[in-house]
Design a protein around this motif. Sequence first.
Motif, PDB file in Angstrom:
ATOM      1  N   ALA A 176     -43.699  23.571  10.608  1.00 56.92           N
ATOM      2  CA  ALA A 176     -43.482  22.560  11.649  1.00 56.92           C
ATOM      3  C   ALA A 176     -42.005  22.366  12.008  1.00 56.92           C
ATOM      4  CB  ALA A 176     -44.077  21.234  11.200  1.00 56.92           C
ATOM      5  N   ASN A 177     -41.102  22.852  11.125  1.00 54.43           N
ATOM      6  CA  ASN A 177     -39.668  22.599  11.345  1.00 54.43           C
ATOM      7  C   ASN A 177     -38.881  23.898  11.198  1.00 54.43           C
ATOM      8  OD1 ASN A 177     -39.502  19.418  11.341  1.00 54.43           O
ATOM      9  ND2 ASN A 177     -40.905  20.020   9.685  1.00 54.43           N
ATOM     10  N   PRO A 178     -38.730  24.629  12.323  1.00 51.14           N
ATOM     11  CA  PRO A 178     -38.007  25.902  12.240  1.00 51.14           C
ATOM     12  C   PRO A 178     -36.591  25.722  11.704  1.00 51.14           C
ATOM     13  CG  PRO A 178     -38.527  25.313  14.532  1.00 51.14           C
ATOM     14  CD  PRO A 178     -39.246  24.349  13.659  1.00 51.14           C
ATOM     15  N   ASP A 179     -35.989  24.556  11.967  1.00 50.25           N
ATOM     16  CA  ASP A 179     -34.622  24.274  11.514  1.00 50.25           C
ATOM     17  C   ASP A 179     -34.634  23.334  10.306  1.00 50.25           C
ATOM     18  OD1 ASP A 179     -35.660  22.139  12.944  1.00 50.25           O
ATOM     19  OD2 ASP A 179     -33.791  21.683  13.992  1.00 50.25           O
ATOM     20  N   LEU A 180     -35.547  23.578   9.370  1.00 54.95           N
ATOM     21  CA  LEU A 180     -35.691  22.667   8.215  1.00 54.95           C
ATOM     22  C   LEU A 180     -34.386  22.448   7.442  1.00 54.95           C
ATOM     23  CD1 LEU A 180     -37.829  20.948   6.710  1.00 54.95           C
ATOM     24  CD2 LEU A 180     -38.192  22.911   5.192  1.00 54.95           C
ATOM     25  N   PRO A 181     -33.569  23.492   7.169  1.00 52.71           N
ATOM     26  CA  PRO A 181     -32.318  23.227   6.445  1.00 52.71           C
ATOM     27  C   PRO A 181     -31.429  22.215   7.175  1.00 52.71           C
ATOM     28  CG  PRO A 181     -32.806  25.567   6.421  1.00 52.71           C
ATOM     29  CD  PRO A 181     -33.794  24.935   7.366  1.00 52.71           C
ATOM     30  N   ALA A 182     -31.289  22.347   8.493  1.00 49.77           N
ATOM     31  CA  ALA A 182     -30.450  21.405   9.252  1.00 49.77           C
ATOM     32  C   ALA A 182     -31.030  19.992   9.186  1.00 49.77           C
ATOM     33  CB  ALA A 182     -30.339  21.856  10.708  1.00 49.77           C
ATOM     34  N   ARG A 183     -32.342  19.898   9.252  1.00 47.14           N
ATOM     35  CA  ARG A 183     -32.965  18.564   9.200  1.00 47.14           C
ATOM     36  C   ARG A 183     -32.736  17.906   7.848  1.00 47.14           C
ATOM     37  NH1 ARG A 183     -37.309  17.530  13.390  1.00 47.14           N
ATOM     38  NH2 ARG A 183     -37.039  19.254  14.828  1.00 47.14           N
ATOM     39  N   PHE A 184     -32.839  18.676   6.766  1.00 46.77           N
ATOM     40  CA  PHE A 184     -32.563  18.116   5.436  1.00 46.77           C
ATOM     41  C   PHE A 184     -31.095  17.697   5.338  1.00 46.77           C
ATOM     42  CE2 PHE A 184     -36.074  20.243   2.596  1.00 46.77           C
ATOM     43  CZ  PHE A 184     -37.020  19.437   3.204  1.00 46.77           C
ATOM     44  N   ARG A 185     -30.217  18.566   5.825  1.00 46.75           N
ATOM     45  CA  ARG A 185     -28.773  18.298   5.727  1.00 46.75           C
ATOM     46  C   ARG A 185     -28.394  16.991   6.413  1.00 46.75           C
ATOM     47  NH1 ARG A 185     -24.601  21.773   4.232  1.00 46.75           N
ATOM     48  NH2 ARG A 185     -25.568  23.800   4.315  1.00 46.75           N
ATOM     49  N   HIS A 186     -29.040  16.739   7.550  1.00 42.37           N
ATOM     50  CA  HIS A 186     -28.696  15.542   8.332  1.00 42.37           C
ATOM     51  C   HIS A 186     -29.686  14.407   8.124  1.00 42.37           C
ATOM     52  CE1 HIS A 186     -26.899  18.971  10.766  1.00 42.37           C
ATOM     53  NE2 HIS A 186     -25.873  18.309  10.271  1.00 42.37           N
ATOM     54  N   SER A 187     -30.560  14.546   7.149  1.00 44.95           N
ATOM     55  CA  SER A 187     -31.593  13.526   6.885  1.00 44.95           C
ATOM     56  C   SER A 187     -32.315  13.130   8.176  1.00 44.95           C
ATOM     57  CB  SER A 187     -30.983  12.289   6.229  1.00 44.95           C
ATOM     58  OG  SER A 187     -30.314  12.653   5.053  1.00 44.95           O
ATOM     59  N   SER A 188     -32.652  14.130   8.981  1.00 43.12           N
ATOM     60  CA  SER A 188     -33.323  13.866  10.269  1.00 43.12           C
ATOM     61  C   SER A 188     -34.824  13.755  10.071  1.00 43.12           C
ATOM     62  CB  SER A 188     -33.062  15.016  11.241  1.00 43.12           C
ATOM     63  OG  SER A 188     -31.689  15.263  11.347  1.00 43.12           O
ATOM     64  N   ALA A 189     -35.487  13.136  11.044  1.00 44.27           N
ATOM     65  CA  ALA A 189     -36.955  13.041  11.012  1.00 44.27           C
ATOM     66  C   ALA A 189     -37.552  14.448  11.105  1.00 44.27           C
ATOM     67  CB  ALA A 189     -37.432  12.186  12.182  1.00 44.27           C
ATOM     68  N   LEU A 190     -38.752  14.604  10.559  1.00 44.23           N
ATOM     69  CA  LEU A 190     -39.403  15.921  10.550  1.00 44.23           C
ATOM     70  C   LEU A 190     -40.575  15.949  11.527  1.00 44.23           C
ATOM     71  CD1 LEU A 190     -39.550  16.464   6.668  1.00 44.23           C
ATOM     72  CD2 LEU A 190     -37.871  17.405   8.277  1.00 44.23           C
ATOM     73  N   ASN A 191     -40.822  17.128  12.138  1.00 38.57           N
ATOM     74  CA  ASN A 191     -42.050  17.318  12.909  1.00 38.57           C
ATOM     75  C   ASN A 191     -43.228  17.379  11.933  1.00 38.57           C
ATOM     76  OD1 ASN A 191     -40.537  17.759  15.307  1.00 38.57           O
ATOM     77  ND2 ASN A 191     -40.286  19.933  14.773  1.00 38.57           N
ATOM     78  N   THR A 192     -44.409  17.016  12.437  1.00 37.76           N
ATOM     79  CA  THR A 192     -45.624  17.043  11.605  1.00 37.76           C
ATOM     80  C   THR A 192     -46.381  18.351  11.836  1.00 37.76           C
ATOM     81  OG1 THR A 192     -45.765  14.673  11.926  1.00 37.76           O
ATOM     82  CG2 THR A 192     -47.731  15.736  11.057  1.00 37.76           C
TER      83      THR A 192
END
Length: 358
Positions: free
Chosen positions: A316-332
């Motif tokens: 669901a999150n092709p850019d999962l590393p960036a999302r973790f790094r920035h504590s961003s919301a995740l797609n479901t």
Amino acid sequence: MSLFEPIRIGALDLPNRLVMPPMGRTRADDQRAPTALMATYYRQRADAGLIIAEGAQVSPFSISRPGSTAIHNAIQVAGWRRVAEAVHAAGGRIFQQLSHHGRRVLASRLPPGQAPIAPSAIAAEGFLETREGREIFAVPRALTVDDIARVVAEYRQAAVNARDAGFDGVEIHGASALLVDQFLRDGTNRRTDQYGGSAENRARFLLEIVDAIGGVLGTARIGVRLSPHFGGDGIVDSNPARTFSTVAELLGTRRIAYIHLVESALTPPADRLSAALRTAFRGPLIVCGDYDQASAEQALAEGRADLVGFGRLFIANPDLPARFRHSSALNTPVTASFYGRDARGYIDYPTLDDLKAG
Ligand SMILES: Cc1cc2nc3c(=O)[nH]c(=O)nc-3n(C[C@H](O)[C@H](O)[C@H](O)COP(=O)(O)O)c2cc1C
């Protein structure tokens, strides 16, 4: 210890410890060859420390559901080359998972006269849903010693094919009640020859595959996936802790790149096998199953693992590393399109940049 600390596994330096685990998504063509769509999907996820591409069948006599992949002929290798090139061009690293379904192969998918194979003539429990309805698993043919040598050679050739396609290494699928797993467990392996009986004997098939592939790729480019807690198809073992610690110890003597342990983050501490396998193996350990960023960081901090796989989160999150790094919301993740046949629910999950661009 953080998910963003680099790590070396075998012959490869990884910039982070996020692994995209193997996930079959049924987007291959009728030849079981990867498509351009698949190259796009994997390229989108190239920021993972390591991608392990979905299980590809090593043999024309192991066939999974329509749209699943294989790596035993030139057309398939050409398709996979497109995938490996796309990931490398985007700066990523990619292994190929090699699988043989053994007694899980449906007889109706095999050429006439062929039966599914297994260590012993014991059918998997249950059935698979197919387009034609439910099909129960057939009683497989027990492999002879000569047959085993032929299957090991199929794995070796598949690994050569993966190398020729440009993969950085291969992961032997020893999990999920597939052929290697069927050899490892004493419930499915009732052999009385050198491939059955003791845990060492039951591990012999896997070790022969490791040695055959090691002879051409080097063992530093081999990973092995194990799932000691898995109980699908009625697969059982009388002492999983002992069986899988023995397997891990033997793999340690080969100095393979990693063991990939399927062990849910929700497993009660008393039931976890990660510590025992880690002690026995001594090399890099990936854990996978129900992890999120917090539970993964905790597993690393407690020294239970060196890397963590995130399956559905990478779907669901092709850019999962960036999302973790920035504590961003995740797609479901949308379960209905996991096994789709087109681009929907496959390459259209938005990245943070897509969302910003609006
Ligand atoms: C759609 C889908 C396909 C999968 N295909 C494979 C596969 O080809 N080989 C394999 O070893 N595991 C396969 N798995 C299991 C995943 O690698 C992983 O172990 C599982 O999703 C648990 O991790 P998660 O909780 O982070 O999603 C698959 C999982 C999903 C959701």
